[in-house]
Design an enzyme around this catalytic site. Structure first.
Site, PDB file in Angstrom:
ATOM      1  N   GLY A 128       0.944  -1.245  -0.127  1.00  0.00           N
ATOM      2  CA  GLY A 128      -0.083  -0.064   0.134  1.00  0.00           C
ATOM      3  C   GLY A 128       0.932   1.344  -0.077  1.00  0.00           C
ATOM      4  O   GLY A 128       1.823   1.147   0.408  1.00  0.00           O
TER       5      GLY A 128
ATOM      6  N   GLN B 184       2.731   9.991   1.286  1.00  0.00           N
ATOM      7  CA  GLN B 184       4.335   9.421   1.269  1.00  0.00           C
ATOM      8  C   GLN B 184       4.841   9.733   0.052  1.00  0.00           C
ATOM      9  O   GLN B 184       6.164   9.574   0.064  1.00  0.00           O
ATOM     10  CB  GLN B 184       4.083   8.026   1.135  1.00  0.00           C
ATOM     11  CG  GLN B 184       3.405   7.104   2.678  1.00  0.00           C
ATOM     12  CD  GLN B 184       3.266   5.841   2.853  1.00  0.00           C
ATOM     13  OE1 GLN B 184       2.564   5.256   2.289  1.00  0.00           O
ATOM     14  NE2 GLN B 184       4.252   5.101   3.276  1.00  0.00           N
TER      15      GLN B 184
ATOM     16  N   CYS C  38       6.490  -0.147   7.177  1.00  0.00           N
ATOM     17  CA  CYS C  38       5.744   0.992   6.347  1.00  0.00           C
ATOM     18  C   CYS C  38       7.015   1.472   5.573  1.00  0.00           C
ATOM     19  O   CYS C  38       8.100   1.348   6.150  1.00  0.00           O
ATOM     20  CB  CYS C  38       5.547   1.877   7.424  1.00  0.00           C
ATOM     21  SG  CYS C  38       4.720   3.386   6.583  1.00  0.00           S
ATOM     22  N   LEU C  39       6.700   1.856   4.493  1.00  0.00           N
ATOM     23  CA  LEU C  39       7.715   2.340   3.470  1.00  0.00           C
ATOM     24  C   LEU C  39       8.530   3.476   3.852  1.00  0.00           C
ATOM     25  O   LEU C  39       9.398   4.048   3.564  1.00  0.00           O
ATOM     26  CB  LEU C  39       7.386   2.343   1.980  1.00  0.00           C
ATOM     27  CG  LEU C  39       6.889   1.259   1.187  1.00  0.00           C
ATOM     28  CD1 LEU C  39       6.239   1.548  -0.074  1.00  0.00           C
ATOM     29  CD2 LEU C  39       7.930   0.128   1.263  1.00  0.00           C
TER      30      LEU C  39
ATOM     31  N   HIS D  80      -4.171   0.731   8.409  1.00  0.00           N
ATOM     32  CA  HIS D  80      -2.528   1.458   8.473  1.00  0.00           C
ATOM     33  C   HIS D  80      -2.493   2.599   7.173  1.00  0.00           C
ATOM     34  O   HIS D  80      -2.206   4.002   7.327  1.00  0.00           O
ATOM     35  CB  HIS D  80      -1.691   0.393   7.887  1.00  0.00           C
ATOM     36  CG  HIS D  80      -0.046   0.924   7.884  1.00  0.00           C
ATOM     37  ND1 HIS D  80       0.995   0.420   8.565  1.00  0.00           N
ATOM     38  CD2 HIS D  80       0.193   1.440   6.685  1.00  0.00           C
ATOM     39  CE1 HIS D  80       1.735   0.932   8.117  1.00  0.00           C
ATOM     40  NE2 HIS D  80       1.406   1.686   7.073  1.00  0.00           N
ATOM     41  N   GLU D  81      -2.904   2.252   5.998  1.00  0.00           N
ATOM     42  CA  GLU D  81      -2.852   3.094   4.715  1.00  0.00           C
ATOM     43  C   GLU D  81      -3.742   4.467   5.013  1.00  0.00           C
ATOM     44  O   GLU D  81      -3.067   5.450   4.930  1.00  0.00           O
ATOM     45  CB  GLU D  81      -3.374   2.650   3.491  1.00  0.00           C
ATOM     46  CG  GLU D  81      -2.490   1.299   2.995  1.00  0.00           C
ATOM     47  CD  GLU D  81      -1.006   1.813   3.054  1.00  0.00           C
ATOM     48  OE1 GLU D  81      -0.564   2.943   2.832  1.00  0.00           O
ATOM     49  OE2 GLU D  81      -0.083   0.679   3.250  1.00  0.00           O
TER      50      GLU D  81
ATOM     51  N   HIS E 228      -2.402   7.028   6.979  1.00  0.00           N
ATOM     52  CA  HIS E 228      -1.361   8.172   6.409  1.00  0.00           C
ATOM     53  C   HIS E 228      -2.288   9.370   6.122  1.00  0.00           C
ATOM     54  O   HIS E 228      -1.523  10.545   6.023  1.00  0.00           O
ATOM     55  CB  HIS E 228      -0.688   7.513   5.237  1.00  0.00           C
ATOM     56  CG  HIS E 228       0.338   6.621   5.558  1.00  0.00           C
ATOM     57  ND1 HIS E 228       1.472   6.953   6.302  1.00  0.00           N
ATOM     58  CD2 HIS E 228       0.419   5.192   5.185  1.00  0.00           C
ATOM     59  CE1 HIS E 228       2.513   5.990   6.451  1.00  0.00           C
ATOM     60  NE2 HIS E 228       1.830   4.802   5.999  1.00  0.00           N
TER      61      HIS E 228
HETATM   62 NI    NI Z   1       2.538   2.977   5.929  1.00  0.00          NI
END
Ligand code: NI
Length: 171
Positions: free
Chosen positions: A49, A54, A103-104, A145-146, A149
């Site tokens: 995701g 991000q 998480c990226l 989670h997504e 953000h």
């Molecule tokens: Ni994330």
């Protein structure tokens, strides 16, 4: 197409509440270019995701693509690459369960996070259609989670026991 640099924890944009899109902004050439860049970025980084903040765009857009089956994160039900605009999450059952999240924007770490495991998502598609999805188990965690953000939250904010935070290499 372009692979964008993913912002990392500490960048102030990751802590902002992103703005919603009006229908006229969905599906424009600019919108499609961003979605393409986000898909390329997601594939290049190997994530499941990616939220627009991000990659430096403070708008309520997220992409999720789940290949399904056992992953390094746990057991997931498959979902093709899907674009979520202005998503809203409703908890259908407050009972929580924990999963290891990554998480990226927080590379190299894994953390144990407890979240509700039955949710409903209402969103607008990239074709301006209103849609509803119900999710359970680890998929419900991925969506929370997504979409966190979009409100300036990282999974670390949701952790209640920081002894369950680890580097991937030690994990
Ligand atoms: Ni994330």
């Amino acid at each position: 197409m372009a692979i964008r640099r993913v912002l990392r924890m500490g960048h102030p944009l990751l802590r902002q509440v992103a703005r919603g899109l009006v229908p006229a902004e969905i599906g424009t050439a600019e919108f499609q270019a961003l979605v393409t860049d986000m898909a390329d970025t997601l594939h290049d980084y190997g994530g499941i995701g990616l939220a627009a903040p991000q990659v430096g765009e403070s708008i309520r857009v997220a992409l999720i693509e789940i290949r399904g089956g056992p992953t390094r994160y746990g057991e997931l039900a498959a979902m093709p690459l899907t674009v979520f605009v202005n998503p809203v999450i409703e908890v259908l059952d407050p009972v929580t369960a924990g999963h290891w999240e990554g998480c990226l924007s927080v590379p190299g770490l894994r953390g144990w996070v407890e979240r509700p495991q039955r949710v409903r998502v209402q969103y607008t598609s990239d074709r301006r259609e209103r849609r509803t999805l119900e999710l359970q188990g680890f998929n419900a965690t991925v969506f929370q989670h997504e979409f966190d953000h979009l409100d300036g939250h990282l999974y670390l904010d949701r952790m209640t026991d920081l002894t369950r935070l680890a580097f991937e290499r030690e994990f």
